[in-house]
Design a protein around this motif. Structure first.
Motif, short mmCIF file in Angstrom:
data_model
loop_
_atom_site.label_atom_id
_atom_site.label_comp_id
_atom_site.label_asym_id
_atom_site.label_seq_id
_atom_site.Cartn_x
_atom_site.Cartn_y
_atom_site.Cartn_z
N TYR A 1 -10.60 30.40 -27.88
CA TYR A 1 -10.41 28.86 -27.45
C TYR A 1 -10.33 29.15 -25.75
N PHE B 1 -19.04 25.34 -26.17
CA PHE B 1 -19.44 25.51 -27.34
C PHE B 1 -20.69 26.09 -27.72
N THR C 1 -8.70 18.57 -37.35
CA THR C 1 -8.13 20.26 -37.71
C THR C 1 -7.15 20.47 -36.52
N ALA D 1 -16.05 16.83 -28.14
CA ALA D 1 -16.03 18.01 -28.83
C ALA D 1 -16.29 17.45 -30.32
N LYS E 1 -14.33 19.32 -32.95
CA LYS E 1 -14.04 20.74 -32.92
C LYS E 1 -12.41 20.74 -32.32
N VAL E 2 -12.07 21.83 -32.41
CA VAL E 2 -10.44 22.19 -32.18
C VAL E 2 -10.25 22.08 -30.62
N ASP F 1 -14.93 28.78 -30.31
CA ASP F 1 -14.40 28.26 -31.54
C ASP F 1 -13.40 27.03 -31.19
N GLY F 2 -12.85 26.86 -29.90
CA GLY F 2 -12.12 25.59 -29.63
C GLY F 2 -11.99 25.80 -28.27
#
Length: 308
Positions: A12, A38, A2, A73, A76-77, A43-44
């Motif tokens: 973030y 998280f 992503t 992660a 995940k971003v 979200d990141g």
């Protein structure tokens, strides 16, 4: 994999880099703090930022921290800070982290840029060196970099560099800059994501000006998640009430030379990292500072209970 885009929204978190008491990297805490962020709704993540003590890491350590964070992660971003004095170092680190699966890279301007022309030319050279497929976050943080990026210069960069998809906005005062960016988009300029820094101290106002979220750190990252969620849903009064509860601790973190120590102390107290150690040069918090933070935490938790 992503990648970040001009439509990216949310929180973030700027991740701390955990160290053992001897100054070595605490690998165990890299996993635990990644999980913590998280679990609190991020979200990141953004790693190797200024508050991640990136300048204190060797290149090998930076790669090791990135590799472990990306693995933990699990897709995940994760954005990676790659700022450096020269483009060769930026290009080398960018290639390595993007090959590992990073979602993009963040670049702050070097402090030797003094004119709009120099700043615009610098970012043009950055995106040329990195190539069109690497999403870039432009970090606009003049309080740290000393580089003042004017609204017209920022507009020129956005127009000239389509791979710059996000602005990490932490100019101060800078609310008018957010409004100007959004107004230009309403008139036809391409959109960029705007995520805000400065420890979240202006987050409610920034969201109401049109920001897409936060890219900063705080010992209670769930605060930023809740403020972004509540403002996006239109519950402004609730967002302000909640923000007001956290504000004394947010304010305490703003102290130059103390803020990172305060943040790490809170994260250690909450079990996210094992120690609050900063890599040298970086002094531990004095006893009276620790007591002040503990008092603020006690009052915060009491107020949160009252707010439900």
């Amino acid at each position: 994999m992503t990648l970040i885009t001009s439509e990216s929204k949310g929180v973030y978190v700027i991740a701390v880099t955990p160290f053992n008491e001897d100054g070595s990297i605490d690998s165990h805490s890299i996993d635990s703090v990644t999980d913590f962020y998280f679990e609190k709704g991020a979200d990141g993540l953004t790693i190797l930022g200024m508050m991640g003590e990136a300048p204190k890491l060797t290149q090998a350590e930076a790669l090791a921290v990135t590799r472990q964070t990306l693995a933990r992660a699990s897709g995940k971003v994760v954005v990676v800070g790659v700022s450096a004095p020269g483009l060769a170092a930026i290009e080398e680190l960018t290639k390595a982290v993007m090959d590992m699966g990073a979602a993009g890279v963040m670049v702050a301007p070097p402090s030797n840029l003094h004119t709009n022309e120099q700043i615009v030319a610098y970012y043009s050279q950055v995106v040329e060196a990195l190539g069109p497929d690497v999403p870039v976050v432009l970090q606009d943080f003049p309080l740290s970099t000393t580089v003042q990026i004017s609204i017209p210069a920022l507009g020129q960069i956005i127009e000239a560099c389509p791979s710059i998809v996000m602005v990490k906005h932490e100019d101060w005062p800078g609310l008018a800059k957010i409004s100007a960016l959004r107004q230009a988009e309403a008139q036809g300029r391409r959109r960029v994501s705007i995520l805000c820094g400065n420890g979240g101290i202006f987050l409610p106002e920034e969201m109401l000006r049109g920001a897409d979220g936060a890219m900063t750190g705080f010992g209670y990252p769930e605060m930023m998640v809740d403020i972004c969620r509540l403002t996006a849903s239109g519950d402004i009064d609730r967002a302000r009430d909640l923000f007001d509860a956290y504000l004394p601790l947010v304010r305490y973190e703003q102290q130059p030379g103390v803020g990172l120590g305060a943040r790490k102390h809170v994260l250690a107290k909450r079990g996210a990292i094992r120690t609050a150690t900063q890599r040298r040069p970086g002094a531990p918090l004095a006893g009276d500072a620790i007591q002040e933070i503990e008092t603020l935490i006690t009052r915060l938790e009491k107020r949160l209970a009252e707010l439900g």
